[in-house]
Every structure is written in C-alpha cells, then in structure tokens.
Write an enzyme that holds these catalytic residues in place. Structure first.
Site, PDB file in Angstrom:
ATOM      1  N   PRO A 200       0.585  36.771 -21.391  1.00  0.00           N
ATOM      2  CG  PRO A 200       2.387  35.272 -21.192  1.00  0.00           C
ATOM      3  CD  PRO A 200       2.268  36.457 -21.371  1.00  0.00           C
ATOM      4  CB  CYS A 390       5.220   1.025   1.650  1.00  0.00           C
ATOM      5  SG  CYS A 390       3.370  -0.184   2.195  1.00  0.00           S
ATOM      6  CG  HIS A 514       3.387   5.146   3.125  1.00  0.00           C
ATOM      7  ND1 HIS A 514       3.465   4.442   2.444  1.00  0.00           N
ATOM      8  CD2 HIS A 514       1.955   3.419   2.532  1.00  0.00           C
ATOM      9  CE1 HIS A 514       3.823   4.100   1.363  1.00  0.00           C
ATOM     10  NE2 HIS A 514       2.606   3.274   1.276  1.00  0.00           N
ATOM     11  CD  GLU A 516       5.398   7.590   3.665  1.00  0.00           C
ATOM     12  OE1 GLU A 516       5.697   7.018   4.496  1.00  0.00           O
ATOM     13  OE2 GLU A 516       5.032   6.761   2.131  1.00  0.00           O
TER      14      GLU A 516
HETATM   15  N1  GLN Z   1       3.142  -3.955  -3.182  1.00  0.00           N
HETATM   16  C1  GLN Z   1       2.602  -3.815  -1.584  1.00  0.00           C
HETATM   17  C2  GLN Z   1       1.532  -3.884  -1.329  1.00  0.00           C
HETATM   18  O1  GLN Z   1       0.892  -4.062  -2.621  1.00  0.00           O
HETATM   19  C3  GLN Z   1       3.125  -2.262  -1.388  1.00  0.00           C
HETATM   20  C4  GLN Z   1       2.791  -1.535  -1.007  1.00  0.00           C
HETATM   21  C5  GLN Z   1       3.268  -0.194  -0.964  1.00  0.00           C
HETATM   22  O2  GLN Z   1       4.887   0.158  -1.355  1.00  0.00           O
HETATM   23  N2  GLN Z   1       2.345   1.104  -0.632  1.00  0.00           N
HETATM   24  O3  GLN Z   1       1.748  -4.655  -0.455  1.00  0.00           O
END
Ligand code: GLN
Length: 543
Positions: A200, A390, A514, A516
């Site tokens: 491969p 979030c 976020h 993270e």
């Molecule tokens: N759906 C939610 C919003 O738009 C959370 C978005 C998310 O978790 N990234 O606010």
C-alpha cells in the site's frame, strides 16, 4: 500555461514541511506532523502550521461533529478543523483563521476577484489562479516562522486534493531545495501471517510521483515499529534513503508521539535536511521538559462521566485533552466515560453512581437535553463535582430554574420555543441574522470576574479571556431571581452571564465560554483544574 500573477512576498516563511497522507485517512497524520513540530520547537525554532482541508465548506462551523469531530474555535473566532487544536496544544501557539485553508475559502476569493474584474480579459483557471491563491495563503500564514508545517487533509489520489498537491509542487519548485521537505505518512498493515506489508505504501508513493512529487521522508503507521526488512523495502521501492524511513507505532497517549519519533531520530533528520542543525539547541537541552511533563508519575485514577449526545471520541476532543492536561497538573489519571444523554432522560441516579465527576459539554439542538438536565440535577443534589460548558452551562441554569426556583417548564428558547420561562434566550444581536455560517458570538471575549468567588480563586485574576461559540445567553429578566435563589454569576461580559457557580458544593461550575480551547499540556485550564480539585477532595484522596 498562462502567466502567473501571485502578488506575494517570497520572503514570507523560511522552511516548510509538507505533510501528505497515503492509503487511508485517520492515520494520525496530524499528530505525526504536530509532534515533529513540537520537537523543532523544543530545539529552539519558531514553528507554525497550516491545515489544508480540501472541502467546499468555507469553514468547519456548519459541519456536523458526528461526521467530522469537534469544531475547534480559534481566538479570532475562526471555526476550524480539530487538527488545528492539536497544533495549538502541541506547539503551544495561538493560530488564526488564516491557518486553515479550505477549498471553499480559496474558490470564494478567486470568484469574488473575478467578479470584481481583477482578472479582466483572462480565463480564470485552477492553474494558475487557484494554485496561486493556495501558495499565497500558505506563505502568508507562515510569515515570521522558522518552520511552517503544511498538512494536506485527505489522502493522496483524492480528486479534491489535486489542486493543493499541484500548488505545493510549484511552491517547492520556486524555493531552494533545503527549504522544503515532503513527508508522506502511510499505513503499513500486517498480513494474516504476521508480515508487515509495504505494497500500500508503494502504491501511494507511486501516486504521488505521478503528479510530480517525490517524498523526502516516509513515516509508516503500524501497530508496532517497522522491521528492518520493511524499512529496507520501503526505502528501495519508494526511492528514499534508508534513514529517511521512520516508524510511528500506536501509543496510548498522543503526547508520547514526540518522544517516540525523537527516539527514531526524525527531528535530527529533518533539521539536517532543512539545514537547521547548526542553529538548533544542543541535544541535551531540548526535550527534557516535555519528556518530564508527559511521563510524570501519577497517583491513582479518577472516573469522569461526559454526558453528551455524540458517541464519537473526536466530537469532544478538546474536552478530553483539557481533562488530561488537568490530570497532568494534579498528577492523576483521568478515565473518561461517555454517557449517552438520551439514556438519562428518565433519571440519572444509578447510571452515574460510579462517576467521581460529571462534565456536560456544549451542543446544539434538543436531542438528549432532558438527560443532560437530569445529570446536572443529580450532580447538584448529590455533591458530585460538575463542570458545564456552553450548552452545559445553559442547562445548569435551566435545571436551577426548574428545580430550585420552581419555574416548571423553564427551558432555553433554542430547545423549546413554547417554554413559559425562557431562562436562556437568543442574544439580541442574533435576532435579524439570515446566514448560519460564521455568525455566532465567536472567539475571544474578556470576562470580568467577581472577587472572592471560586472563579477568582481559579483564575487568580479579576478577568479571564476565553473563546466563545454560541447564539443564546442567560435571559437578563431572570438573573435577579436566579441569584436570589442562590445561584452565583461570578463572571460577566457586558450584559452576558459567563460563569456560574454554587456555594456549599464541592464544585459546581459552568461557563458560557469554552475553556477547553485554551487548555495546553503545559498550561491546564483553570476550570478543569478546579474540577479535578473538587473530584480529588471528594474521593478523600482514595482514588
Ligand atoms: N446551542 C447553544 C447556543 O447556541 C450552545 C452552544 C454551544 O454549546 N457551543 O448558545
């Protein structure tokens, strides 16, 4: 061929490593590339990366995590492929939207220029107009770096990838030999009788050569290191020196890949070929810190339940990595278990009993949200450490409104348009939008932190700067009632509630942003470290 008009400054960027993949996707080409970058950074070089995604989407923002894994968010709000997250984590850099080149972006730009009359009189073609735009983007993204790693998504032979490979061929042609390295990552499978098979790899190199590209380095992905005989064969048939063939066997922890390819001598070879060896830090001074960090001893294991709707590990990759980073800092192994939120709708007790902590991640759409709310109630009532991110933050507000404030049927307007108590509502600036792509509240925003709170203790400052991706917010009409009932909003950004916490709980913490996306192996994210602190205090040290 028509004449080219590139308009770029050829001095942008010094050295380039082009990384292609053969045989099949999902080989860990990005991790191999990012690990090479880490070793070069450890040797004292400024390393950056460009990820090429040969799809027609302009960005990854509208793509489904089920298919493509997580949408990673950059500081400038770019919604990009998760590989950019790996580069940011391995290289400890902040990238920009320009570091992700997609076919959608390239064509959109070229077609806009055509409409504006910039190519007046000419026929606009893939060669040279599309290829020139690709080269321009790579050079500009590389500006200021010593080494730019350019990873081409997909597999050699894909129709979508052809213009990119042609652009890179031209790029190499225009540059000095010692400035460019082509690395090809392929699969070396085992036959039934336990033999490592090179066919491969041979075929995929043949494919590369048919479009004018000769790899300088071959990296064989295999469950084990490549045998001497396998290396010999690959060298002979793919026409590379014997010492340009490297193994990249499977490992449990991606952060060990740099150590492994260092043992293979890949970094030395790359620096030699790129004429960088004389500038590199002495060998003894290079990789000790990384090695010490990723191999440090850990005491025990904690079990974390991730309550989400996507079963794919890649859909929550940055959260998994952020938990690992916090585990490195707290010197504890973190075992992550995905719990399907749809299965919790009728009650979370029992299903979550053996979890030391619970994370509810971000998401969109109503599927599985009742299960998430249940998981949050369980964590709140049973003193189980909880981190909500979030959508997880928003669901914590909904849970509190329903079960503590007694607002029956409270919900997010995103998930239940008819709710009598829309405690989470659309951001005002989102109300008149028509387009879905790139229109959320995205990227870095500063949060003001209330002194004396858990958030303040964790961030050790009265502000934090984190990345966002959302359309909804805590409805200002309910903030006073929620706070009067005991919920604390300890971080705000203008009118928006950014952080929530509960007193008298081992750890109950949610963020509209976020965290993270800013977590690094070398710098764990404060909310994740606080979460593990809560978990470790709860397990009484007997984890
Ligand atoms: N759906 C939610 C919003 O738009 C959370 C978005 C998310 O978790 N990234 O606010």
């Amino acid at each position: 061929m028509p004449e080219t008009d590139t308009g770029y400054d050829p001095s942008l960027g010094r050295k380039f490593i082009f990384v292609t993949g053969g045989v099949m996707s999902g080989l860990g080409k990005g991790i191999t590339a990012a690990s090479t970058g880490r070793l070069l950074a450890n040797a004292g070089f400024d390393v950056t990366a460009v990820k090429i995604d040969p799809y027609l989407n302009v960005d990854a923002g509208t793509m489904n995590p089920f298919q493509h894994g997580e949408v990673y968010v950059l500081k400038d709000g770019g919604e990009v492929d998760l590989d950019l997250g790996n580069y940011e984590r391995f290289l400890d850099i902040d990238m920009t939207f320009d570091h992700n080149v997609t076919t959608g972006k390239v064509y959109q730009h070229v077609i806009e220029k055509e409409r504006a009359g910039d190519y007046l009189g000419k026929t606009v073609q893939i060669i040279p107009h599309i290829t020139d735009d690709i080269k321009r983007r790579v050079r500009e993204a590389a500006a200021g770096s010593d080494v730019c790693i350019v990873e081409v998504g997909g597999t050699v032979g894909d129709i979508e990838g052809m213009p990119y490979l042609e652009a890179l061929r031209q790029f190499a042609h225009e540059q000095d030999d010692e400035d460019i390295l082509f690395t090809h990552v392929t699969l070396v499978p085992y036959s039934k009788n336990g033999e490592q098979k090179t066919k491969p790899t041979q075929h995929s190199v043949k494919e590369l050569r048919s479009i004018g590209l000769q790899p300088d380095i071959l990296v064989g992905r295999c469950s084990d290191p490549l045998d001497a005989e396998t290396r010999e064969k690959i060298a002979l048939f793919c026409d590379v020196p014997r010492d340009a063939v490297f193994s990249n066997p499977d490992v449990d922890d991606i952060y060990h890949v740099p150590l492994m390819i260092e043992d293979e001598g890949l970094d030395e070879y790359v620096m030699e070929r790129l004429d960088l060896a004389d500038e590199a830090l002495p060998k003894g001074e290079r990789n000790r810190e990384w090695r010490d960090l990723v191999t440090r001893d850990k005491e025990g294991t904690v079990k974390i339940g991730l309550v989400g709707k996507y079963g794919l590990e890649d859909a929550y990759i940055s959260i998994h990595e952020a938990l690992k980073h916090a585990g490195l800092e707290k010197r504890v192994n973190v075992e992550r278990k995905w719990i399907h939120s749809e299965n919790l709708a009728d009650g979370a007790d029992g299903a979550l009993d053996d979890m030391d902590g619970i994370v509810v991640p971000g998401g969109f759409g109503s599927r599985g949200t009742e299960g998430k709310i249940e998981a949050i109630r369980y964590a709140r009532e049973n003193d189980v450490p909880f981190l909500g991110l979030c959508l997880g933050f928003q669901m914590a507000v909904v849970e509190y409104a329903r079960n503590v404030l007694g607002l029956e049927g409270a919900h997010s307007a995103e998930l239940d348009e008819e709710t009598p108590y829309p405690v989470i509502d659309l951001l005002p600036e989102q109300k008149d939008l028509d387009d879905m792509g790139g229109t959320m509240r995205l990227g870095t925003h500063v949060t003001e932190i209330e002194p004396g709170t858990v958030a303040h203790e964790l961030y050790e400052e009265t502000t934090c700067t984190e990345r966002h991706r959302h359309r909804y917010e805590v409805n200002p009409d309910y903030i006073d009632d929620l706070e009067a009932a005991g919920l604390i909003f300890s971080g705000i950004s203008g009118r928006r509630m950014e952080i929530l916490e509960l007193p008298d709980h081992p750890y109950f913490f949610g963020t509209q942003f976020h965290p993270e996306f800013r977590s690094r192996p070398t710098r764990a994210s404060p909310p994740f470290v606080g979460f593990l602190d809560g978990v470790l205090s709860g397990t009484g040290g007997e984890h």
